[in-house]
Design an enzyme around this catalytic site. Sequence first.
Site, mmCIF file in Angstrom:
data_model
loop_
_atom_site.group_PDB
_atom_site.id
_atom_site.type_symbol
_atom_site.label_atom_id
_atom_site.label_comp_id
_atom_site.label_asym_id
_atom_site.label_seq_id
_atom_site.Cartn_x
_atom_site.Cartn_y
_atom_site.Cartn_z
ATOM 1 N N ASN A 1 -8.778 11.748 21.549
ATOM 2 C CA ASN A 1 -9.280 11.488 20.201
ATOM 3 C C ASN A 1 -10.022 10.149 20.251
ATOM 4 O O ASN A 1 -9.405 9.092 20.159
ATOM 5 C CB ASN A 1 -8.097 11.434 19.215
ATOM 6 C CG ASN A 1 -8.556 11.079 17.812
ATOM 7 O OD1 ASN A 1 -9.743 11.080 17.512
ATOM 8 N ND2 ASN A 1 -7.599 10.776 16.940
ATOM 9 N N TRP A 2 -11.332 10.239 20.408
ATOM 10 C CA TRP A 2 -12.128 9.002 20.545
ATOM 11 C C TRP A 2 -12.271 8.251 19.234
ATOM 12 O O TRP A 2 -12.711 7.122 19.218
ATOM 13 C CB TRP A 2 -13.525 9.345 21.096
ATOM 14 C CG TRP A 2 -13.540 9.667 22.554
ATOM 15 C CD1 TRP A 2 -12.496 9.574 23.436
ATOM 16 C CD2 TRP A 2 -14.668 10.106 23.329
ATOM 17 N NE1 TRP A 2 -12.893 9.945 24.696
ATOM 18 C CE2 TRP A 2 -14.236 10.279 24.658
ATOM 19 C CE3 TRP A 2 -16.002 10.391 23.024
ATOM 20 C CZ2 TRP A 2 -15.079 10.708 25.672
ATOM 21 C CZ3 TRP A 2 -16.850 10.816 24.038
ATOM 22 C CH2 TRP A 2 -16.393 10.965 25.349
ATOM 23 N N LYS A 3 -11.943 8.904 18.138
ATOM 24 C CA LYS A 3 -12.121 8.290 16.811
ATOM 25 C C LYS A 3 -13.566 7.808 16.669
ATOM 26 O O LYS A 3 -14.464 8.437 17.232
ATOM 27 C CB LYS A 3 -11.104 7.163 16.589
ATOM 28 C CG LYS A 3 -9.671 7.616 16.912
ATOM 29 C CD LYS A 3 -8.612 6.659 16.449
ATOM 30 C CE LYS A 3 -7.243 7.201 16.841
ATOM 31 N NZ LYS A 3 -6.131 6.431 16.323
ATOM 32 N N HIS B 1 -5.591 14.060 10.407
ATOM 33 C CA HIS B 1 -5.154 12.833 11.079
ATOM 34 C C HIS B 1 -4.724 11.819 10.025
ATOM 35 O O HIS B 1 -5.305 11.744 8.948
ATOM 36 C CB HIS B 1 -6.301 12.271 11.931
ATOM 37 C CG HIS B 1 -5.823 11.184 12.844
ATOM 38 N ND1 HIS B 1 -5.632 9.897 12.407
ATOM 39 C CD2 HIS B 1 -5.462 11.197 14.149
ATOM 40 C CE1 HIS B 1 -5.174 9.174 13.424
ATOM 41 N NE2 HIS B 1 -5.064 9.940 14.492
ATOM 42 N N GLU C 1 -5.206 8.767 9.708
ATOM 43 C CA GLU C 1 -6.262 7.846 9.248
ATOM 44 C C GLU C 1 -7.091 8.499 8.141
ATOM 45 O O GLU C 1 -7.510 7.840 7.198
ATOM 46 C CB GLU C 1 -7.136 7.435 10.439
ATOM 47 C CG GLU C 1 -6.404 6.441 11.341
ATOM 48 C CD GLU C 1 -6.753 6.533 12.809
ATOM 49 O OE1 GLU C 1 -7.790 7.120 13.165
ATOM 50 O OE2 GLU C 1 -5.957 6.010 13.622
ATOM 51 N N GLU D 1 2.532 13.228 15.080
ATOM 52 C CA GLU D 1 2.096 11.839 15.265
ATOM 53 C C GLU D 1 2.766 10.955 14.221
ATOM 54 O O GLU D 1 2.282 10.862 13.082
ATOM 55 C CB GLU D 1 0.576 11.727 15.076
ATOM 56 C CG GLU D 1 -0.240 12.431 16.120
ATOM 57 C CD GLU D 1 -1.574 11.728 16.350
ATOM 58 O OE1 GLU D 1 -1.850 11.381 17.503
ATOM 59 O OE2 GLU D 1 -2.324 11.511 15.381
ATOM 60 N N GLY E 1 -1.305 3.618 17.708
ATOM 61 C CA GLY E 1 -1.939 2.344 18.047
ATOM 62 C C GLY E 1 -1.007 1.145 18.039
ATOM 63 O O GLY E 1 -1.465 0.001 18.069
ATOM 64 N N SER F 1 0.482 6.191 20.753
ATOM 65 C CA SER F 1 0.683 5.222 21.836
ATOM 66 C C SER F 1 0.983 5.846 23.198
ATOM 67 O O SER F 1 1.687 5.257 24.016
ATOM 68 C CB SER F 1 1.786 4.221 21.464
ATOM 69 O OG SER F 1 1.414 3.491 20.324
ATOM 70 N N GLY G 1 -5.226 8.572 21.661
ATOM 71 C CA GLY G 1 -6.253 7.753 21.018
ATOM 72 C C GLY G 1 -6.746 6.660 21.960
ATOM 73 O O GLY G 1 -7.601 6.896 22.822
ATOM 74 N N GLY G 2 -6.183 5.465 21.829
ATOM 75 C CA GLY G 2 -6.633 4.287 22.586
ATOM 76 C C GLY G 2 -6.835 4.541 24.077
ATOM 77 O O GLY G 2 -7.876 4.172 24.638
HETATM 78 P P1 PGA Z 1 -3.097 6.122 19.902
HETATM 79 O O1 PGA Z 1 -3.740 7.092 18.806
HETATM 80 O O2 PGA Z 1 -2.928 6.931 21.152
HETATM 81 O O3 PGA Z 1 -4.092 5.008 20.040
HETATM 82 O O4 PGA Z 1 -1.787 5.660 19.353
HETATM 83 C C1 PGA Z 1 -3.321 8.419 18.670
HETATM 84 C C2 PGA Z 1 -4.052 9.068 17.523
HETATM 85 O O5 PGA Z 1 -4.365 8.383 16.536
HETATM 86 O O6 PGA Z 1 -4.359 10.270 17.565
#
Ligand code: PGA
Length: 245
Positions: free
Chosen positions: A6-8, A92, A94, A165, A171, A209, A230-231
């Site tokens: 997930n590159w966001k 998601h 966010e 999640e 994050g 994470s 994500g990250g």
């Molecule tokens: P993260 O993000 O791996 O940076 O915690 C996961 C996500 O938001 O899908």
Amino acid sequence: MLYVANWKMNMNAPQSTAFVLELNTLPLDNENTRVVICAPFVYLQHIQQLLDNKSSSLGAQNCASYDNGAYTGEISARMLAELNCDYCIIGHSERRTILKESNSDIAQKTLQLIQHEITPILCVGETAQEFSAQQTFQVLEDQLAPIAEALEPIESIFELCIAYEPVWSIGTGSIPSNQYIESVLQWLKNYCAHSMPQVENLYLLYGGSVDPIKAPELKLIPNLSGFLIGGASLDFKKFKNIVVC
Ligand code: PGA
């Protein structure tokens, strides 16, 4: 295992090209491993043309709740299907918090994706406060019930991914214990068997994470079918080390 990057709203054109070219060279076990690159909309077509690892697929990070029409700035599931997007993240945290997406918006998006044969990667999870108050299962039920209801008229759904999640884990570097994740995945499995029996293939993912150090232990969790990353998906080496560990 399914590894969803997930590159966001990150990466630029040269960085996404470099990532995909490296991914193309990775020898992956086609039977048991699938990598999904969920890129910003503007890079999807380019990535689709570049991606030629047989174990990889293209994914989007969102879609509209509507099929087509006067919805300025929106991208429909139909358009994503035209680009050969096989997967799409929806719900998601966010988007739920920053863009105020409701459970019923997410239910409509799920429906749109299924109608266009795109596998939804549906994100669910509780906040830190809800976790402390031991409300996780209630939160998951509140998030999933409108989806189950929207999907009821559909006789058969080939594939659905649910990504657990915990919001407090995204994050932050904090991850629930393996036992805790296991109990949530078991709950999700039971819930779907009962409330979405038409789903033929259910994949339960964990996200929050995930990094190359924690991934090997997380992979031991029963019923886990993969990760939403994500990250660590912004750096090819880190991502690769999660996939191959
Ligand atoms: P993260 O993000 O791996 O940076 O915690 C996961 C996500 O938001 O899908």
